[in-house]
Design a protein around this motif. Structure first.
Motif, short mmCIF file in Angstrom:
data_model
loop_
_atom_site.label_atom_id
_atom_site.label_comp_id
_atom_site.label_asym_id
_atom_site.label_seq_id
_atom_site.Cartn_x
_atom_site.Cartn_y
_atom_site.Cartn_z
N VAL A 93 0.91 -1.05 0.23
CA VAL A 93 -0.17 -0.13 -0.39
C VAL A 93 0.51 1.15 -0.14
N LEU A 94 0.51 2.10 -1.03
CA LEU A 94 1.22 3.09 -1.19
C LEU A 94 0.41 4.64 -0.07
N ALA A 95 1.55 5.57 0.05
CA ALA A 95 0.95 7.09 0.22
C ALA A 95 1.71 8.06 -0.01
N ILE A 96 1.24 8.66 -0.58
CA ILE A 96 2.58 10.60 -1.25
C ILE A 96 1.92 11.38 -0.60
N GLY A 97 3.40 12.15 -0.95
CA GLY A 97 3.10 12.94 -0.32
C GLY A 97 3.97 13.53 1.03
N TRP A 98 4.31 15.16 1.66
CA TRP A 98 5.15 15.11 2.31
C TRP A 98 4.87 14.88 3.82
N VAL A 99 5.70 14.80 4.81
CA VAL A 99 5.35 14.34 6.06
C VAL A 99 4.60 15.66 6.62
N MET A 125 4.54 1.98 2.68
CA MET A 125 4.99 2.94 1.39
C MET A 125 5.08 4.15 1.78
N ILE A 126 5.52 5.68 2.49
CA ILE A 126 5.25 6.71 2.33
C ILE A 126 6.12 7.19 1.03
N VAL A 127 6.06 7.89 0.34
CA VAL A 127 6.67 8.51 -0.31
C VAL A 127 6.48 10.02 0.01
N GLY A 128 7.39 10.75 -0.19
CA GLY A 128 7.53 12.44 0.56
C GLY A 128 8.47 12.43 1.35
N ALA A 129 8.94 14.47 1.50
CA ALA A 129 10.24 15.30 2.04
C ALA A 129 9.77 14.35 3.34
N ILE A 130 10.69 14.29 4.55
CA ILE A 130 10.33 14.37 5.86
C ILE A 130 11.06 15.05 6.74
N GLU A 151 7.23 1.35 5.85
CA GLU A 151 8.73 2.37 5.54
C GLU A 151 8.49 3.92 4.20
N PHE A 152 9.37 5.23 5.58
CA PHE A 152 9.25 6.38 5.24
C PHE A 152 10.64 6.40 3.65
N ILE A 153 10.29 6.59 2.68
CA ILE A 153 11.27 7.27 1.70
C ILE A 153 11.45 8.26 1.61
N GLY A 154 10.89 9.26 2.09
CA GLY A 154 11.47 10.31 1.51
C GLY A 154 10.98 10.85 -0.24
N PHE A 155 11.56 11.66 -0.93
CA PHE A 155 11.61 12.43 -1.76
C PHE A 155 12.06 11.38 -2.63
N ILE A 156 11.64 11.52 -3.89
CA ILE A 156 12.06 10.66 -4.93
C ILE A 156 11.84 10.99 -6.14
N PRO A 157 12.50 11.44 -7.38
CA PRO A 157 11.89 11.37 -8.20
C PRO A 157 10.68 10.86 -9.07
N PRO A 158 10.50 11.90 -9.94
CA PRO A 158 8.41 10.81 -10.78
C PRO A 158 8.74 9.85 -10.92
N GLU A 159 9.73 9.24 -12.05
CA GLU A 159 9.96 8.31 -12.93
C GLU A 159 9.89 6.93 -11.21
#
Length: 281
Positions: A93-99, A125-130, A151-159
């Protein structure tokens, strides 16, 4: 500078600052409040407005009598439409957005804790700036205390975002306020079913039960129920994902948005009367 200049101009409203500030409980004296005040002043002066979501028109009480309105959704980058689709990872399960409190990841992880107590294994996974904040620290501590697979992924590029959207089973978007979040549009493009909070302009992006699922903002129990239902029903995921992809292609494909944008600029250049033309998509 643009809206006060003696030249034709076109202003796009991407967000409604006072609603975001309210959701975040921003203090009266802050940069966010300055942005809010500046935005209001621009809106009073501007005459040509791009509306990316009908919620903006409703919330700001905009009419063709006071502004020339162009309904143009945000475009989704081509790689979300054209890249190959890998196999989905079960229960990812994915969530996208800064924390941040606005993005309401606390609601998301409380829902994951409820699923764990029901015996469901979910990897998130939580994708976004922390940012370094009390909110982010409390969130990470809760994950450790509840022993959740988050898992807190942090910022990643669009690809890489596109790749994760194609690999995950569901995108959860629990925000306390949104206008037209790109992560929802991108997930829909990737045929990824979305469960999102029923806030702001989100119901204009997702038809509940048709192209995605909506839940009451802040209701972790309802989110857990809908997440469990999707994880257990691949046929429902496929149906929602297919409908979402079709809706995204019709509204957010770059070619569609480019055509509408070009027409908007042509209209602005041809006339300065806000009452003459009301362009809709």
């Amino acid at each position: 500078a643009a809206v006060t200049a003696p030249y034709p101009n076109l202003l796009t409203i991407h967000g409604i600052p006072h609603l975001s500030n309210f959701a975040q409980k921003v203090s009266r004296f802050s940069r966010s409040r300055i942005v809010e005040i500046t935005g209001n002043r621009c809106l009073q002066t501007a005459r040509n407005l791009v509306i990316i979501n009908p919620f903006v028109t409703e919330q700001l009480h905009l009419t063709p009598a006071s502004h020339r309105l162009f309904s143009i959704p945000n475009p989704v980058a081509p790689q979300f439409f054209t890249a190959p689709t890998p196999a989905r990872e079960p229960n990812l399960v994915l969530a996208i957005g800064w924390v941040d409190r606005l993005k309401a990841h606390d609601v998301f992880i409380r829902a994951l804790a409820l699923l764990k107590r029901r015996g469901h294994t979910v990897r998130a996974m939580i994708v976004g700036a922390i940012p370094k904040s009390d909110y982010a620290a409390a969130l990470q501590q809760y994950v450790r205390t509840e022993q959740l697979a988050v898992e807190f992924i942090g910022f990643i590029p669009p690809e890489q975002v596109a790749d994760l959207l194609r690999r995950c089973t569901v995108l959860v978007h629990p925000s306390r306020h949104e206008n037209a979040p790109m992560s929802i549009c991108e997930a829909m493009t990737c045929r990824t079913p979305v469960i999102a909070a029923r806030v702001g302009g989100v119901p204009y992006l997702i038809r509940d039960g048709v192209s995605g699922l909506l839940f009451q903002s802040g209701n972790a129990s309802e989110l857990a129920d809908k997440l469990q239902d999707l994880l257990e029903n691949p046929a429902t995921r496929d149906r929602l994902g297919a409908a979402a992809h079709l809706a995204a292609a019709q509204a957010h494909h770059p070619d569609v948005v480019a055509k509408l944008t070009r027409a908007a600029y042509a209209t602005v250049l041809q006339s300065n009367s806000p009452k003459e033309t009301h362009v809709r998509d």
